[in-house]
Write a protein that holds these residues in place. Sequence first.
Motif, PDB file in Angstrom:
ATOM      1  N   THR D  45     -11.355   3.455 -11.433  1.00 24.79           N
ATOM      2  CA  THR D  45     -10.074   2.922 -10.989  1.00 24.79           C
ATOM      3  C   THR D  45      -8.930   3.800 -11.480  1.00 24.79           C
ATOM      4  OG1 THR D  45     -10.951   0.688 -10.973  1.00 24.79           O
ATOM      5  CG2 THR D  45      -8.560   0.915 -11.083  1.00 24.79           C
ATOM      6  N   GLN D  87      -8.307  -3.005  -5.992  1.00 29.85           N
ATOM      7  CA  GLN D  87      -9.495  -3.666  -6.505  1.00 29.85           C
ATOM      8  C   GLN D  87      -9.258  -5.170  -6.597  1.00 29.85           C
ATOM      9  OE1 GLN D  87     -11.015  -1.985 -10.118  1.00 29.85           O
ATOM     10  NE2 GLN D  87     -12.670  -3.462 -10.284  1.00 29.85           N
ATOM     11  N   ASP D 175     -11.100   0.843  -3.296  1.00 28.70           N
ATOM     12  CA  ASP D 175     -11.596   0.474  -4.622  1.00 28.70           C
ATOM     13  C   ASP D 175     -12.287  -0.880  -4.515  1.00 28.70           C
ATOM     14  OD1 ASP D 175     -12.167   0.424  -7.249  1.00 28.70           O
ATOM     15  OD2 ASP D 175     -10.092   0.377  -7.977  1.00 28.70           O
ATOM     16  N   GLU D 176     -13.591  -0.865  -4.542  1.00 34.03           N
ATOM     17  CA  GLU D 176     -14.435  -2.061  -4.472  1.00 34.03           C
ATOM     18  C   GLU D 176     -14.070  -2.984  -3.306  1.00 34.03           C
ATOM     19  OE1 GLU D 176     -15.646  -3.960  -7.971  1.00 34.03           O
ATOM     20  OE2 GLU D 176     -15.042  -2.331  -9.300  1.00 34.03           O
TER      21      GLU D 176
ATOM     22  N   GLY E 139     -12.101  -3.217 -14.482  1.00 32.10           N
ATOM     23  CA  GLY E 139     -12.470  -4.467 -13.827  1.00 32.10           C
ATOM     24  C   GLY E 139     -13.716  -5.082 -14.443  1.00 32.10           C
TER      25      GLY E 139
END
Lengths: 368, 315, 304, 251, 236
Positions: D45, D87, D175-176, E139
């Motif tokens: 990230t 994200q 991002d994800e 995350g």
Amino acid sequence: ADQIKVGFVSTLSGPGAGLGVDIRDGFQLAMKQLNGKLGGLPAEVLVADDQQNPDVAKQATDKLLKKDKVDFMTGIVFSNLMLAVGPAVFQNQTFYISANAGPSQYAGEQCNPFFFNVAWQNDNLHEAVGKYVQDKGFKNVVIVTPNYPGGKDAVSGFKRYYKGQVSEEIYTKLGQLDYAAELAKVRAGKPDALFFFLPGGMGINFVKQFVAAGLSRDTQLFAPGFSADEDVIKAVGAPMMGMFNSSHWAHDMDNAENKRFVAAFEKEYGRLPSLYASQGYDAALMMDAAVRDVKGNVADKKALQKALEAKRFKSVRGDFKFNSNHYPVQNYYLRVIGKDAQGRVTNKTMGTIFTNHADAYVAQCKMK
Amino acid sequence: MAFHRSAPWQPVAALVALLALGALPPLLDAFEQSYYLGLATRMLIFALAASSLNLVLGFGGMVSLGHAAFLGIGAYVAAICHQAGIQQGLLVLPLAMAVAGLFALLVGAISLRTRGVYFIMITLAFAQMVYYLFVSASAWGGDDGLPIYERLQLGSFSLASDAALYYTALGALALAMFLFGRLAEARFGRTVQAIRENETRMEALGYPVFRYRLVCFALGGACAGLAGALLANQSGLASPSLLQWTQSGTLLVMVIIGGVGYLYGGVVGAIVLLGLEELLLSWFAHWHIVLGLLLLGIVLFAPKGVAALFGRSRD
Amino acid sequence: MTQLVLEQALNGLQFGLMLFLLAAGLTLVFGIMDCINLAHGSLYMVGAYFVAAAAQAADSFWLGLGAGVAGTAGLGLLLELTLFRQLYRRDHLSQVLATFALILIANEAVRLIWGPAPLMLNPPEALAGPVEIGGFFYPAYRLLIIGCGLAVAALLYLLVAKSRVGMWVRAGAANREITEALGINVRALFTAVFVFGAALCALAGGLLGPLLAVQVGMGESVLILAFVVIIIGGIGSIRGALVGALIVGAVDTLGRALLPTLLSAVLPADAASTLGPALASILIYLLMAGILFFRPQGLFPARA
Amino acid sequence: MTDNLLEVAGLTRRFAAVEALKAVDFAVAAGEVHALIGPNGAGKTTFIHHLSGALLPDAGQIRFAGRDVTRLSMHERVRAGMARSYQITNVFLGLAALDNVALAVQGRPDAGSSFRFWRPVRREARLFDEAREFLAQVGLAAKAATLAGNLSHGEQRALELAMALATQPQLLLLDEPMAGTGPEESARMVELIEHLARHVTILLVEHDMDAVFRLADRISVLEGGELICTGTPDEVRNDAGVRRAYLGDHL
Amino acid sequence: MSALLEIVGLEVAYGPSQVLFGIDLTIAEGEAATLLGRNGMGKTTTLRALCGLQPVRAGSIRFAGERIDGWRPDRIGRAGIALVPEGRQCFPNLTVDEHLLAFQANRRGVAGPWTPARVYELFPRLAERRKNLGNQLSGGEQQMLAIGRALVTNPRLLVLDEATEGLAPLIRDEIWACLDRLRGAGQSVLVVDKYVEKLIALADRHTIVERGRVVWAGSSAELDADHAIWHRYLGL
Ligand SMILES: Nc1ncnc2c1ncn2[C@@H]1O[C@H](COP(=O)(O)OP(=O)(O)OP(=O)(O)O)[C@@H](O)[C@H]1O
Ligand SMILES: Nc1ncnc2c1ncn2[C@@H]1O[C@H](COP(=O)(O)OP(=O)(O)OP(=O)(O)O)[C@@H](O)[C@H]1O
Ligand SMILES: [Mg+2]
Ligand SMILES: [Mg+2]
């Protein structure tokens, strides 16, 4: 007219409210003693709060002039507010009897037939202190005042009569809380006298901190009367003792009117009157006498002006007269703060500084 | 929060209100209540000032506690012009807007680096600086303020009569509200509203966020400057008390009372607050208590402001 | 000369700590609970009035201080239960409006009860005068304020940064729902913090009363200074409030002490005497703007 | 290689004690789907943040389409042709899905300036027509009028993607994108990305290995801030280091 | 044996729009249960209502013999339900250490309770970041922290809402293994997640919701046997 209307706009809220309330209470006391009449006619006093804001003062005044069509205006405490409402009042040909604010503009070039000041011109009290400090032979003076026109006026008023050395003129921020830095400077300068003009809470802070710093041992404190009146004494108490100040009035002045006034005020409100209260009281008496003089015909502006100029009332400060600019010519006294017979901390009159003193601006006034 | 969108009845209501307001001076005259014309003028001017803040706050999402600075600067520009003998409103009013707007541009350029409460405080700081500078500027009257003895001319139309000033204020307000309404639904308005909602996202969509905010802030400042110039003409004085932080606070309170982000929030707020003041002031010496309680009531029971009570002007 | 410098340094420290006393409660309620409390200044005023009234009644400063702090804490509790509890969840603007309303009410209520004239609050006899330290005199009472300021700073630091209660409060401020779901009674916790903040206000009001005027409106001028302090330091950070207070204290004191002299050295006397004080009075605002320009989150941002 | 759309050289970044990126050299070829994988906290990230301009590096250079963009601000990079999705979902919750996308369209350089004060956006049909197309592409056509805040988590992710698409990027940073989407949505998302890949270059960060190995033309693996391997899916799958550090027994 | 958790006829609405129309769910002490369904079907809403974060419009929730719907969330938390919320929701102003320290509790006095030290053992990655604030984590690290934060309260019922989202495959396996161990030690768990195969291996019972209603409930064996259900309700 069968009724007299008085517009009373003053500072009744905010930090400056104490002064406005005193003027109002003095005025109302006189009205009570006059049985609610002015010059024998039933009178109505319309009170409004200016919040110490020129805009609000202007608004309130407009309303009294246009809606209520008052015959007299009075009440304003602060010069900047007076300057804001003046033009409208004069244009409307209404008499303004100032019970406090005495801006130099209205004493000099902008003097106006409709403006009377029953208190003093702003500079007078500063001048009196200057004179006294000069006469007593103080050699080294420090001046402390806020950095705004009123403060600069105080300095020039003081210096008009004090000719000795001013080792430092300290200008502080308007509304400053802490004076430690200034006091350190004072300590370093070792003056024998200090003159300050710090209106309201600033003055209270200053005196408290001055005393706590131990400076009162070597330096004599001087101030104009309004920095050392009952309101300030009530907030500071004993530490104020020994401070000199100047005034045109004091509650211990020995004349019949004053004794009656002070006693009645104490009875009515349970506190000693301040000089503001005395001025409010005088303003009412002045209106009363003038209305009586013109036999209630307040519409005759010329006659009313003559009557006001003639000053047919007995002031609680003793005798005085109006100058050609409608500002008083009067005595100024020295007061010192100490304990009175009942053990209260309050002002005591020490002597006369000026007799029949006029202001410095009258020459610029073209009004005859 | 969604984008501003005028309800269909809104333009109609605005037009009706405008006509009614236009008829006010002769009506007041007929009933010999012309004193209230001054009050009405003041309401209109403050409505303009509050609306300019609403543009910045309600649409741009920038909580400025220094808006009085722009109001005050506008007033001082008018007074200084008067002092210099310039009486032509077609010159003075745009000048007041320009000076206030440029100052807002400067303040914004520095302040807009910060967010949230930091922004609130830095705008306050600038206003305080201006306040102290004017208090000590003896050439411009310092604490006494700078008087205006004679009102402006607009071309050959003099504002000397109260009705003339009233119509000028009304015209300025109506024009401003019309423009704000257009602006809010145009691209610029949507952009700043979206920035208000989520700034980083806008940045990530390719918008130069800073520039939009700055322009919005400066526009608000310029309009406040116009209000200031009119106000100084109405009261005949430009004084530092216009610049005090409490004045900024009052403007803020007007907008919140009216309804933040509602097109007419500033207008409603100014009228409600000044009206309350007028009513209460003559009625009760300790009227601040009543006013305070009323404001609390608004917070608790009309949290979106008074404008929100009248149907949806949003979403 | 060195003596003057020393004294001014002490003055700066003392003024700074005085501001810290005021800012501490503000940064707690404001930074941690995310509630803009403009009425913080009013609590300070009410606290000072309580202390002054109690001190006059009991004829003892210390008794008055104790009673006043307790009384203000009680008032704080009442306010929290009736009003602030509803405000935490509201946006900043509602908080501004509600607490602005409180200012109006508080000022007027105080005037109704105690009248418009300022109240007297004098320091205890023993601390009224100056004491000698290292060859010069310094007001004893100001030394007391320095001491109290440092003590409060230490206490708050331990409480907020080190104790579990402090962690709960911070967690509750950041995310109330989740904190509650983890078993913490955030509502009661916030009440306690608010009451504690009110008590701090009264302590500041009571301690500063003998130095400053106890009068209606005393809260507003102080409020701005307190805000400047916590903004410079970074909202919600006790350490920031302390550092911010000390910086503001030092800069303001030095500015007032030196600026006029410095300017008169480089400018004509007339210009210097106008510009000097004007500059000194806006110095802390310049400072704040400058700091925020380079560090938009203040010196010690509590949340990155 | 000259047909690299994105080239990163020596990108370095510290957070206090953590060295999040250690002199990363990296390239994405025009037209490919390039996946970036790695353990949690590897710096993916952070890396994306540097590409998008949300963070600035301590050292190193980023070149995009032959141009040095290392110091450009976020919005300038978007205008240069790089778009990202977040994200954590980041949309305008108070706006209708359609308005969300229309804002993205409006922000594009070819849509003209947004310093327009007069004409209501409502009347700019073009913006909304285009926005509807993008919504349809991610399967949200039916939800155009729904407030984004009332969409489910998965729907919000799709909306997020539609917004990124609407900026019409040359390079899309994802991002994800599968995070929080159910199997069905994941499958649709994979299809969607496959579809998009025909028009734009994609850099994908994802922990869903099924998706990664299905979509990626090339895969880079980041671990502890260092790029430990780059190659085709097969090469990466068989890399012992990658298996140990990241994949375990998966696949 | 009476159930630890018993939800009957749960209805919940967001303002005017109702999203749950009568959810029934029972978990026995020591059991692991799952709640499955497509996106937006009401899983998170059910969990929020269970934790007191969303007012219950109708129906009842009993936990350990007491009716807990209508309780405040903190009381429910102290009664022994710990939530790992959707989207992690770590505190940006608390360090990793503080997250674990602040909420550490052992209200039931279990032997060998979860402590910060044990959490660090489980997630060594977190130990390396103990001084980082909650928003200075990747995350996945945040996800680990959210799980750790719930564990240190030593709850009777651990509720995980998409707790493996954003975790690397290796770590995800770690979590499954850990949940398995927890269950072995008698911990009751309620899981929402999308990896059905893993959940079948882990849990005893499964409930599938569709548009706020329970459309299927049964044991792992039943679910494993009927892939049509997967396809119909889970989109697999
Ligand atoms: N603001 C910050 N301050 C300090 N450390 C940070 C900060 N932001 C990130 N980090 C650290 O940098 C490392 C890289 O984080 P990053 O978010 O890039 O990881 P990631 O590869 O995206 O992981 P994930 O797959 O879990 O999302 C992490 O260990 C994280 O703790
Ligand atoms: N705050 C809210 N206001 C209004 N509606 C909401 C809100 N939150 C969720 N919803 C709606 O409630 C429904 C159920 O949402 P919920 O979050 O419980 O779904 P979920 O099953 O957890 O989905 P996912 O797998 O995407 O997390 C969705 O249709 C969603 O749009
Ligand atoms: Mg990541
Ligand atoms: Mg969910």
